[in-house]
Design a protein around this motif. Structure first.
Motif, short mmCIF file in Angstrom:
data_model
loop_
_atom_site.label_atom_id
_atom_site.label_comp_id
_atom_site.label_asym_id
_atom_site.label_seq_id
_atom_site.Cartn_x
_atom_site.Cartn_y
_atom_site.Cartn_z
N THR A 189 0.95 -1.42 -0.16
CA THR A 189 -0.03 0.00 0.13
C THR A 189 0.82 1.17 -0.07
N ARG A 327 -12.46 0.76 8.33
CA ARG A 327 -12.90 -0.73 8.00
C ARG A 327 -14.13 -1.33 8.66
N GLU A 360 -7.53 -4.45 9.84
CA GLU A 360 -8.58 -4.52 8.89
C GLU A 360 -9.34 -5.66 9.08
N ILE A 455 -14.16 -11.58 1.04
CA ILE A 455 -13.74 -10.07 0.55
C ILE A 455 -13.85 -8.99 1.66
N SER A 458 -11.48 -8.72 4.10
CA SER A 458 -10.33 -8.55 3.67
C SER A 458 -9.40 -9.63 3.68
N TRP A 461 -8.86 -9.85 -1.81
CA TRP A 461 -9.03 -8.37 -2.21
C TRP A 461 -9.56 -8.29 -3.73
N HIS A 463 -9.56 -6.63 -7.44
CA HIS A 463 -8.76 -5.98 -8.27
C HIS A 463 -9.48 -5.90 -9.84
N TYR A 471 -10.09 -11.34 -8.47
CA TYR A 471 -10.04 -11.18 -7.08
C TYR A 471 -8.54 -11.87 -6.74
N PRO A 474 -4.16 -11.87 -0.54
CA PRO A 474 -2.72 -11.30 -0.36
C PRO A 474 -1.67 -12.55 -0.24
#
Length: 973
Positions: A189, A327, A360, A455, A458, A461, A463, A471, A474
């Protein structure tokens, strides 16, 4: 830039391209102190030495100088220097600081730019302006488009503004920065925010994001970088390709998630830093790369309230609590933080150690359990074990504990789906996720709802890629989930479903070789295809699926120019081709993919020809006309490159017959283009023109074909052949214009090999005409373009052209050495299409240097080789050079020289090439005049001169006219 340097001495009009962002007075230079600003060249020098300065900082300097003595507001600076790009005050400050550093502002009392607090900036040094004539070069070919997109900047950047500003300055100053921190702390990020802040500095086309999380094999790291930075051509050494591509190019490259590939990424990062001084490198990793040049930035956790029982106001002043509440609202929490809840939230944030991802995930459950409920879950069910365990050796233990806690917050179905999703690499679609995680006991709708829940929490993710929603897990979450999957008995069955899904997907997609216009939309699947191929080939029972998958995905690897991978998977699949069963079309696709990838990575090897001929046998057996046409086009190109022009013409004629039977206008058009190109090299110039005209008429009625075979545009090849043919037919002015147009057209074609091919085969037209100025510029462009893209054969061609140019401009010794090197490379690469031209130039150069014996041996060997290979096209030029070399000897054999020159004219006449005839007629006429046969000389050269429809545009025409004009009136013919 040796040629450019020489041109600037010989031709004052030659110069580097103008910049595109000058604000005022584009044709002046400005001096201040020891500095000199050249606006046309966009160059700032200090005592004559170039100053390294960013393009945006340079724009700011120009604006301030144009308003010297005035105070320019930040808003005016943005309007004038950025022109429509949104830039905040922090961005302006960063660039002003960078500019001051470059100028040494404040050093030894020097003052150039001052800040008028609350108003703006002013340039205060005395300046002096001088007029300068602006000059320009032809436009460069477009830079290949980057495919590694930076993730969008965070919607809310909590607690990182100062960090991002610091990183921006650090990166501009030191070039190589690593963001290091524990998993989930926010490294990616932060990197995305830094890239967003630097968009105005580098431009979107010069920022590349390399997602190493999608790469598991260290050997695939260079190819991931190649794909991301837009270098679409593969080669034998991918690392050298990267270094050549970025050399001299100012850009920002982000290596994201390096921790599992430290050995491969650290060495490559070090070489990029050392060998590409214009590249700025930003990496993210849980561990430092520990190489020279690296500046480490330790990314700290988000600050939590220090008070034991903070008030709501005190808690909300900290970034950890701000992120938690932001969040939580997305999870359905709509209330305001109260003084009672503030200590609870602060406790949750402290228990997560301020790690953003952990915050999150905890906040994502607030909508369901409430703030107190989430706190109870953490206390009662999850022991993160962070306090007291920071000295633990394995750096992932903290993250693993956090993810274990997150996993326990999920119900059993959510846990099962998350574990199954770990098989997916990088981006995936909802359809892929549902198909792979659905074990038959659950319908797709339920699985889809579960993924949506993940989702929201978190763990998965979202995209966006164009109009398609993808999707992604991470990386750390995926690693954790994979470990959980390994604890079950489902690993093999889910891997099988994964491979089967992508096998069916690409079977249905039905990609074809050559249709690469929209290939990029399939690129997000590449990580999963690699994984599916690796798994299927490691499992004997699944190997047939892998072989078929390799056949179906080969066009994707080719279209993305992942040539080493394409060669690897094609070769591996063909080693198990027995597993294909009765599917000859799949083997033919694999053979074609192997041939294409091998030619570009290893050269024109026998393996290429064997693969193409095997593919043709298979496609003919099953009657696949499109596949036959592709393979014959590939085979034609192979024969042409290896100098077997007769075999190339025979292959093209087979294509023409198949195209006529197919009835497809597109097939017929491509066949005509190929016939035009091959007829030219076979020495039939009249046929070249006829086929070009037929192809043009067909194209005018049906439209231009969109297919791109073997990396080349057949229409472009025909266009180049026409330019060469027009020169040979006696119209040098028109030919040069056509050649330059072909180069310009090639610059608009996406595949980069077309541009280098166009210059390689169009520049000889300029050289035949004696045009050393324009040819020099294009030769330099070819050399730079080919080296950056690691197009080794075109680099060799560029060296040969440079050597020929050096001879034409009188630098014989350098030209000879350059040609020796080029000829050696061309022979190693079996690029015999170009060896006769290089041999002609080398022999001529040796003769000019007085090495008469070596020159004669070189040209005699080249003539013999051309006759042996039946290269009729080159024989007129070879024999003409042989005659000229004989004439330069201290005691020339006039009879032998005349014989060679007359044979050259005879063969040129047979090829309907008055251009070749005149090149030999000029030295022969001079010989005849020297031996008192003036009448015979004029009788020879007069008709050839008159056969040229254009009487200007080449040094040969000038020489012929001079001979005719110098002759006595009574002997004119």
């Amino acid at each position: 830039m040796a040629i450019l340097a020489k041109l600037q001495v010989e031709d004052p009009s030659a110069s580097l391209p103008e910049g595109g962002n000058d604000v005022h007075s584009a044709k002046t230079t400005t001096s201040f102190g020891n500095f000199r600003l050249d606006r046309v060249r966009r160059l700032l020098t200090n005592d004559g030495k170039p100053v390294r300065i960013g393009s945006r900082a340079l724009d700011l300097l120009i604006v301030l100088i144009d308003r010297a003595g005035e105070v320019v507001s930040r808003r005016e600076l943005v309007d004038l220097a950025w022109r429509g790009v949104a830039v905040d005050d922090a961005g302006v400050r960063v660039h002003i600081a960078s500019l001051r550093r470059a100028l040494g502002d404040g050093r030894d009392g020097a003052r150039y730019i001052i800040n008028v607090s609350g108003v703006g900036y002013s340039f205060v040094a005395s300046i002096e302006r001088q007029a300068l004539e602006a000059r320009s070069l032809p436009t460069a070919s477009p830079a290949p488009r980057l495919t590694g997109r930076v993730p969008p900047p965070p919607r809310l950047l909590v607690g990182r503004d100062d960090v991002v500003n610091s990183l921006v300055e650090l990166l501009l100053e030191r070039r190589f920065v690593s963001i290091v921190g524990s998993g989930g702390i926010g490294k990616t990020t932060t990197a995305a925010a830094v890239a967003d802040r630097l968009r105005a500095e580098f431009g979107d086309d010069n920022i590349a994001f390399v997602d190493l999380g999608a790469v598991s094999d260290p050997e695939r790291v260079p190819e991931a970088i190649i794909s991301a930075i837009g270098c679409r051509i593969g080669g034998a050494d991918p690392v050298e390709e990267i270094l050549n591509f970025v050399a001299g190019r100012r850009m920002l490259i982000i290596f994201d998630s390096c921790e599992h590939l430290l050995d491969s990424t650290s060495g490559l990062a070090a070489r990029l830093f050392q060998q590409a001084p214009a590249v700025h490198l930003l990496t993210t990793s849980r561990e430092a790369l520990r190489v020279d040049g690296e500046t480490i930035h330790l990314l700290s956790p988000l600050a939590c309230p220090i008070e034991e029982c903070p008030t709501a106001a005190q808690a909300l002043a900290t970034p950890a609590v701000q992120l938690f509440l932001d969040r939580a609202r997305f999870s359905g929490f709509n209330g305001e933080l109260s003084d009672i809840e503030a200590p609870i939230v602060s406790g949750i944030c402290r228990r997560t150690d301020g790690i953003a991802l952990a915050i999150e995930m905890a906040a994502s459950r607030v909508g369901t359990y409430g703030i107190s409920g989430v706190a109870n879950l953490i206390v009662n069910n999850v022991d993160l074990g962070l306090v007291g365990r920071r000295d633990a050796a394995p750096r992932h233990r903290t993250l693993e504990s956090m993810l274990d806690w997150s996993f326990k917050l999920l119900n059993r179905e959510e846990q099962r789906v998350l574990s199954a999703l770990s098989v997916l690499v990088g981006l995936f679609t909802m359809d892929a996720a549902c198909s792979i995680t659905n074990n038959g006991d659950h319908d797709s709708a339920n699985v889809s709802r579960t993924i949506v829940t993940l989702i929201d929490r978190s763990l998965v993710w979202v995209h966006q890629e164009g109009d398609t929603v993808f999707y992604r897990l991470p990386d750390t979450t995926r690693a954790y989930a994979a470990a959980k999957l390994a604890e079950t008995e489902q690993t093999e069955s889910i891997a099988a479903r994964h491979a089967l899904y992508f096998s069916k997907l690409f079977k249905a997609t039905a990609l074809e070789h050559g249709t690469y216009a929209d290939i990029g939309r399939h690129a997000p699947h590449i990580g999963n295809l690699r994984k599916a191929l690796e798994w299927t080939f490691s499992n004997e029972k699944s190997r047939p699926v892998g072989v078929q998958l390799a056949a179906d995905t080969a066009p994707l690897f080719l279209g993305l120019w992942l040539l080493n991978e394409c060669r690897h998977w094609s070769q591996l699949a063909l080693s198990f081709r027995g597993d294909l069963g009765e599917i000859p079309e799949s083997e033919a696709r694999l053979q074609e993919a192997l041939a294409v990838s091998t030619m570009y990575t290893l050269g024109n090897t026998p393996e290429v020809r064997n693969a193409l001929e095997r593919g043709l046998v298979l496609s003919e057996a099953i009657g696949q006309a499109p596949q036959q046409l592709r393979l014959l086009s590939d085979l034609t190109l192979f024969f042409n490159r290896t100098g077997d022009f007769v075999a190339a013409l025979a292959a093209v004629k087979r294509s023409g017959a198949i195209a006529e039977r197919s009835g497809s206008p597109e097939d017929r058009i491509n066949a005509e283009w190929m016939m035009a190109a091959s007829s030219h090299m076979a020495g039939d110039q009249l046929a070249t023109i006829a086929h070009y005209e037929r192809g043009s008429r067909l194209e005018a009625t049906t439209g231009r074909p969109k297919i791109n075979l073997f990396g080349y545009d057949d229409r472009l090849r025909a266009q180049i052949s026409l330019a060469r043919c027009v020169w040979l037919r006696g119209s040098p002015d028109s030919a040069c214009k056509l050649a330059i147009k072909a180069i310009d057209d090639a610059a608009e074609i996406s595949l980069p090999s077309n541009y280098t091919m166009a210059i390689t085969h169009s520049v000889p037209v300029l050289l035949w005409s004696g045009n050393t100025v324009e040819s020099a510029l294009y030769i330099e462009r070819l050399l730079v373009h080919a080296e950056r893209l690691s197009l080794k054969t075109h680099t060799s061609a560029a060296l040969a052209l440079r050597g020929e140019w050096l001879l034409m401009t009188g630098d014989f010794s350098t030209g000879v050495e350059t040609l020796r090197q080029a000829l050696d490379r061309l022979r190693r690469e079996r690029l015999h299409m170009l060896t006769p031209t290089a041999s002609i130039a080398l022999a001529d150069g040796l003769s000019q240097c007085g090495n008469h014996d070596e020159a004669r041996a070189t040209i005699d060997g080249a003539v013999s080789s051309a006759r042996e290979m039946n290269q009729q096209f080159y024989l007129p030029s070879l024999l003409r050079t042989q005659g000229e070399i004989i004439l330069r000897r201290p005691q020339p054999d006039f009879e032998s020289a005349e014989s060679s020159l007359r044979k050259s004219i005879e063969l040129a006449t047979m090829q309907a090439s008055p251009g070749w005839e005149l090149k030999a007629a000029v030295p022969l006429a001079r010989l005849l005049i020297q031996t008192r046969r003036t009448h015979e000389a004029l009788a020879l050269i007069g008709p050839i001169y008159r056969a040229h429809s254009e009487k200007t545009g080449s040094t040969d025409l000038i020489a012929a006219a001079s001979i005719l004009e110098a002759a006595p009136c009574d002997v004119h013919v």
